[in-house]
Scaffold this motif. Sequence first.
Motif, PDB file in Angstrom:
ATOM      1  N   ARG A   1      -7.052  16.586   1.493  1.00  0.00           N
ATOM      2  CA  ARG A   1      -6.181  17.749   1.383  1.00  0.00           C
ATOM      3  C   ARG A   1      -6.954  19.013   1.760  1.00  0.00           C
ATOM      4  NH1 ARG A   1      -3.683  20.203  -4.156  1.00  0.00           N
ATOM      5  NH2 ARG A   1      -5.863  19.839  -4.753  1.00  0.00           N
TER       6      ARG A   1
ATOM      7  N   ARG B   1       0.235   0.127  -2.665  1.00  0.00           N
ATOM      8  CA  ARG B   1      -0.237   0.610  -1.360  1.00  0.00           C
ATOM      9  C   ARG B   1       0.641   0.056  -0.237  1.00  0.00           C
ATOM     10  NH1 ARG B   1      -3.470   0.002   3.166  1.00  0.00           N
ATOM     11  NH2 ARG B   1      -5.049   1.634   3.496  1.00  0.00           N
TER      12      ARG B   1
ATOM     13  N   VAL C   1      -8.950   4.980  -3.122  1.00  0.00           N
ATOM     14  CA  VAL C   1     -10.040   5.403  -4.002  1.00  0.00           C
ATOM     15  C   VAL C   1     -10.021   4.572  -5.288  1.00  0.00           C
ATOM     16  CG1 VAL C   1     -10.875   7.278  -5.475  1.00  0.00           C
ATOM     17  CG2 VAL C   1     -10.235   7.748  -3.105  1.00  0.00           C
ATOM     18  N   ARG C   2      -8.826   4.340  -5.804  1.00  0.00           N
ATOM     19  CA  ARG C   2      -8.707   3.528  -7.017  1.00  0.00           C
ATOM     20  C   ARG C   2      -9.208   2.107  -6.771  1.00  0.00           C
ATOM     21  NH1 ARG C   2      -9.851   3.108 -11.907  1.00  0.00           N
ATOM     22  NH2 ARG C   2      -8.519   1.741 -13.150  1.00  0.00           N
TER      23      ARG C   2
ATOM     24  N   LEU D   1      -1.960  11.052   1.572  1.00  0.00           N
ATOM     25  CA  LEU D   1      -2.819  11.362   0.433  1.00  0.00           C
ATOM     26  C   LEU D   1      -2.585  10.373  -0.715  1.00  0.00           C
ATOM     27  CD1 LEU D   1      -2.599  15.264   0.331  1.00  0.00           C
ATOM     28  CD2 LEU D   1      -4.468  13.846   1.219  1.00  0.00           C
ATOM     29  N   ASP D   2      -1.342   9.912  -0.857  1.00  0.00           N
ATOM     30  CA  ASP D   2      -1.053   8.899  -1.877  1.00  0.00           C
ATOM     31  C   ASP D   2      -1.790   7.604  -1.561  1.00  0.00           C
ATOM     32  OD1 ASP D   2       0.640  10.653  -3.194  1.00  0.00           O
ATOM     33  OD2 ASP D   2       2.414   9.987  -2.081  1.00  0.00           O
TER      34      ASP D   2
ATOM     35  N   GLN E   1      -4.515   7.425   0.194  1.00  0.00           N
ATOM     36  CA  GLN E   1      -5.934   7.683  -0.051  1.00  0.00           C
ATOM     37  C   GLN E   1      -6.276   7.545  -1.535  1.00  0.00           C
ATOM     38  OE1 GLN E   1      -8.866   8.765   2.208  1.00  0.00           O
ATOM     39  NE2 GLN E   1      -9.329   7.594   0.356  1.00  0.00           N
ATOM     40  N   ASN E   2      -5.435   8.076  -2.390  1.00  0.00           N
ATOM     41  CA  ASN E   2      -5.676   7.964  -3.830  1.00  0.00           C
ATOM     42  C   ASN E   2      -5.694   6.507  -4.280  1.00  0.00           C
ATOM     43  OD1 ASN E   2      -5.852  10.742  -4.226  1.00  0.00           O
ATOM     44  ND2 ASN E   2      -3.663  10.967  -4.610  1.00  0.00           N
TER      45      ASN E   2
END
Length: 247
Positions: free
Chosen positions: A200, A171, A19-20, A12-13, A15-16
């Motif tokens: 999530r 990343r 997204v950024r 998830l990190d 993925q964040n």
Amino acid sequence: MNAAPADQIRLLDVQNLDVRLTQLAHRRKNLPELAELTTLEADLTQQRDLLVAAQTEESDTSREQTKAEADVDQVRQRAARDQKRLDSGAVSSPKDLENLQRELTSLAKRQGDLEDVVLEVMERRETAQERVRELTDRVEAIQAKVDDATSRRDAAHAEIDAEVATVNKERELTVADIPEALVTLYDRIRTKQGGIGAARLYQRRCEGCRLELDITELNDVRAAAADAVVRCENCSRILVRTPDSGL
């Protein structure tokens, strides 16, 4: 596929961060300075074309004025020669005198007509010169705006690129702690699913497609081992379980 729950949560990190990166790419592509430059450069091109046309007209009228003035000078010189002959008394024949006087009258009229032409050309040239000055000022003003917008665009690009580099580095460090097979699966899904490869499971809802899992899907997720990599039945994204999943 199996992966430790901690590794799935770290996904998830990633993925964040992705997204950024997508947001930064969108921001870079849609900077207001880019639209501003497109408008300014179109205006600048138009004004430059008008300036070239005005400069051409000014140059043409300059040549036209030079020729008209030369024509006046030629007539003036001829009239001066005839007047000198007349004043010298060298012409004694009444007929020749009459012809000479008639020619002087004709030359005077011709000179007047040509001088009118010179004045008309001079007026057109002055108008063209004023147009050149006006358009030159306009081009310079627009060019200054282009330079300013370009500077602001370049500064924004530099800022975004610096942040992209930082996010990419973060990343790389995050991905290094996650099994390669899980990252490969995530990247493949992300490419197919519009940039979102993992989501999530929050309060029985997939945050990737925003749909709530039905009872059958929930039971399947509940029954899956903690290290099992489960997928959303609706969007096929990796479904990451957390304490807030509502299972």
